[in-house]
Design a protein around this motif. Structure first.
Motif, PDB file in Angstrom:
ATOM      1  N   LEU A   6      -5.752  -0.880  13.260  1.00  0.00           N
ATOM      2  CA  LEU A   6      -5.224  -0.116  12.135  1.00  0.00           C
ATOM      3  C   LEU A   6      -6.338   0.606  11.384  1.00  0.00           C
ATOM      4  O   LEU A   6      -6.161   1.742  10.926  1.00  0.00           O
ATOM      5  N   SER A  35      -6.045  -4.637  -0.230  1.00  0.00           N
ATOM      6  CA  SER A  35      -5.252  -3.817   0.678  1.00  0.00           C
ATOM      7  C   SER A  35      -4.811  -4.640   1.879  1.00  0.00           C
ATOM      8  O   SER A  35      -5.318  -5.737   2.133  1.00  0.00           O
ATOM      9  N   ASP A  64       0.539   2.928  -3.398  1.00  0.00           N
ATOM     10  CA  ASP A  64      -0.786   3.308  -3.912  1.00  0.00           C
ATOM     11  C   ASP A  64      -0.772   4.591  -4.737  1.00  0.00           C
ATOM     12  O   ASP A  64      -1.580   4.754  -5.658  1.00  0.00           O
ATOM     13  N   ASP A  65       0.119   5.515  -4.399  1.00  0.00           N
ATOM     14  CA  ASP A  65       0.141   6.801  -5.109  1.00  0.00           C
ATOM     15  C   ASP A  65       0.926   6.757  -6.415  1.00  0.00           C
ATOM     16  O   ASP A  65       0.945   7.731  -7.165  1.00  0.00           O
ATOM     17  N   ASN A 116       0.807  -1.219   0.000  1.00  0.00           N
ATOM     18  CA  ASN A 116       0.000   0.000   0.000  1.00  0.00           C
ATOM     19  C   ASN A 116       0.841   1.272   0.000  1.00  0.00           C
ATOM     20  O   ASN A 116       0.314   2.360  -0.272  1.00  0.00           O
ATOM     21  N   LEU A 117       2.130   1.152   0.286  1.00  0.00           N
ATOM     22  CA  LEU A 117       3.023   2.302   0.154  1.00  0.00           C
ATOM     23  C   LEU A 117       3.125   2.751  -1.297  1.00  0.00           C
ATOM     24  O   LEU A 117       3.531   3.881  -1.577  1.00  0.00           O
ATOM     25  N   ASN A 172      -7.171   4.937  10.668  1.00  0.00           N
ATOM     26  CA  ASN A 172      -7.446   5.595   9.379  1.00  0.00           C
ATOM     27  C   ASN A 172      -6.201   6.243   8.780  1.00  0.00           C
ATOM     28  O   ASN A 172      -6.284   7.282   8.116  1.00  0.00           O
ATOM     29  N   MET A 173      -5.044   5.622   9.003  1.00  0.00           N
ATOM     30  CA  MET A 173      -3.800   6.227   8.535  1.00  0.00           C
ATOM     31  C   MET A 173      -3.120   5.433   7.431  1.00  0.00           C
ATOM     32  O   MET A 173      -2.507   6.000   6.536  1.00  0.00           O
ATOM     33  N   TYR A 174      -3.202   4.129   7.504  1.00  0.00           N
ATOM     34  CA  TYR A 174      -2.477   3.295   6.543  1.00  0.00           C
ATOM     35  C   TYR A 174      -3.183   1.949   6.402  1.00  0.00           C
ATOM     36  O   TYR A 174      -3.844   1.479   7.313  1.00  0.00           O
ATOM     37  N   GLY A 175      -3.025   1.352   5.233  1.00  0.00           N
ATOM     38  CA  GLY A 175      -3.510   0.001   5.022  1.00  0.00           C
ATOM     39  C   GLY A 175      -4.664  -0.114   4.063  1.00  0.00           C
ATOM     40  O   GLY A 175      -5.005  -1.225   3.636  1.00  0.00           O
ATOM     41  N   ASP A 176      -5.283   1.015   3.704  1.00  0.00           N
ATOM     42  CA  ASP A 176      -6.370   0.988   2.726  1.00  0.00           C
ATOM     43  C   ASP A 176      -6.538   2.398   2.176  1.00  0.00           C
ATOM     44  O   ASP A 176      -6.557   3.367   2.943  1.00  0.00           O
ATOM     45  N   PRO A 177      -6.680   2.534   0.859  1.00  0.00           N
ATOM     46  CA  PRO A 177      -6.791   3.878   0.276  1.00  0.00           C
ATOM     47  C   PRO A 177      -8.114   4.579   0.567  1.00  0.00           C
ATOM     48  O   PRO A 177      -8.221   5.788   0.385  1.00  0.00           O
TER      49      PRO A 177
END
Length: 405
Positions: free
Chosen positions: A249, A283, A171-172, A168-169, A253-258
């Motif tokens: 996690l 994810s 994703d962008d 997920n890192l 709401n910070m990491y792990g799913d867009p």
């Protein structure tokens, strides 16, 4: 894939003392339950509203959302058990033999996807649109695993964790950033077209996270050489840990799913938002959400096979056979339903783009959830005798080709 007993401990755990090959009932049972649930999703694909998303909170219903959500468990568990089954197969194959088997079976699954399953989905051979889905990804997972089985277990676990937890890192990162190599990014991480024009090819199952799940499943297979108590303790603790990790996690709401969750107009819809994680590609939170509860189930089935669930063992012993047949049966039922309702089935053989996949449905096609659940039960029950026959055939005969279906 057949699973063989790796040690006397596993033989005792299964209660089977056959001198040649023993299947692990807990694995077959979980795989059978998963493959039956998967059929529900595919019945909805053919009989639901093709232009509506069950996970779009702005348009879905709670019943439709949970009908889709429960099927989310299927692909992660199947990839995990594919790796586990490969590890168990080492008890009747050398690493070289297993590597060759994984390579050839992986190639065979890719052929099945683009030939046999494509026809099952669309009932045409024009190849205007080809969707690469689970068999394609499973095939590549096996091909990659054919090399990874030579990697030390600790390194394999580390690699699997990095792919599952770290993808997920990326994703962008957009496919366009790679210029002419953009299709490769769709294959590895972001769903998208790898070929456009008159014969478009769309990758729905990017490989990176699925390869990681399969590698971790292979590592998990080593636990079936342990004592039953030690293995069950691992399965329970690991499953609870993954489930707790998902909750914590997701709350951050910070990491792990867009797609972050948010408070909705009611507690139920807030829960739906919380559970609405991304499958394409899966994810980290999606995988924690699905694999976490699956492992305690595997632990429970390891200790006991509930009598009520024993019929699922039949499907779990021949999952690919069921997978291929159920698509053909569902599509044939859809063609028959279209003829009876509209008197015209021409659209059932046309899927010119993703907006008309797997066929071009007539107006008002959605039959509703009650009918979908009834059709699902009919499909599962109708295929039971055939699956049972094929289980018997594989038990009686040892032809090499039987291990490929």
């Amino acid at each position: 894939m057949d699973t063989a007993t790796p040690s006397p401990a596993v033989r005792a755990a299964t209660g089977d003392v056959s001198p040649s090959r023993v299947r692990i009932e807990s694995i077959d049972l979980l795989r059978g339950i998963i493959i039956v649930i998967m059929a529900l999703d595919h019945v909805h694909d053919f009989f639901g509203a093709l232009d509506a998303s069950p996970t779009n909170l702005a348009t879905t219903t709670a019943g439709l959302f949970f009908t889709r959500w429960i099927t989310h468990f299927c692909a992660p568990v199947f990839f995990l058990l594919t790796g586990t089954g490969a590890c168990l197969t080492l008890q009747r194959m050398s690493k070289g033999e297993l590597s060759r088997f994984l390579l050839t079976r992986g190639l065979w699954l890719i052929v099945l996807e683009v030939v046999v399953m494509r026809f099952a989905l669309q009932f045409n051979v024009d190849y205007q649109i080809t969707l690469l889905t689970v068999l394609w990804a499973l095939g590549w997972a096996m091909i990659v695993l054919a090399g990874l089985i030579y990697v030390p277990t600790s390194a394999l676990i580390a690699l699997g964790v990095v792919m599952v937890a770290g993808h997920n890192l990326l994703d962008d990162v957009q496919a366009d950033a790679f210029g002419p190599f953009a299709p490769l990014w769709s294959v590895l991480h972001a769903p998208g077209f790898v070929h456009t024009g008159a014969h478009a090819v769309f990758v729905a199952y990017p490989l990176l996270p699925w390869l990681g799940v399969t590698a971790l499943g292979y590592a998990l297979g080593h636990s079936y050489g342990w004592s039953a108590e030690r293995r069950r303790t691992l399965l329970l603790r690991l499953g609870l840990g993954l489930s707790l990790g998902f909750v914590l996690l997701r709350l951050l709401n910070m990491y792990g799913d867009p797609q972050p969750w948010s408070v909705q107009h009611s507690p139920l819809w807030t829960l739906l938002s919380f559970l609405n994680t991304q499958k394409y590609p899966p994810s980290l939170l999606f995988l924690l959400m699905t694999l976490g509860p699956a492992l305690p189930l595997l632990c429970a089935f390891d200790a006991n096979t509930p009598r009520l669930l024993r019929p699922a063992l039949v499907y779990g012993k021949v999952p690919l056979f069921f997978y291929v047949l159920h698509f053909y049966l569902i599509h044939l039922l859809a063609v028959a339903a279209c003829y009876l309702r509209y008197g015209d089935v021409s659209g059932m053989f046309r899927s010119p783009d993703l907006g008309h996949f797997p066929f071009t449905a007539p107006p008002g096609w959605d039959v509703g959830l009650p009918a979908i659940y009834l059709l699902w039960a009919c499909v599962v029950l109708a295929l039971y005798p055939l699956c049972r026959w094929y289980v018997g055939l594989k038990r009686r005969r040892k032809n090499w080709w039987l291990s490929y279906l």
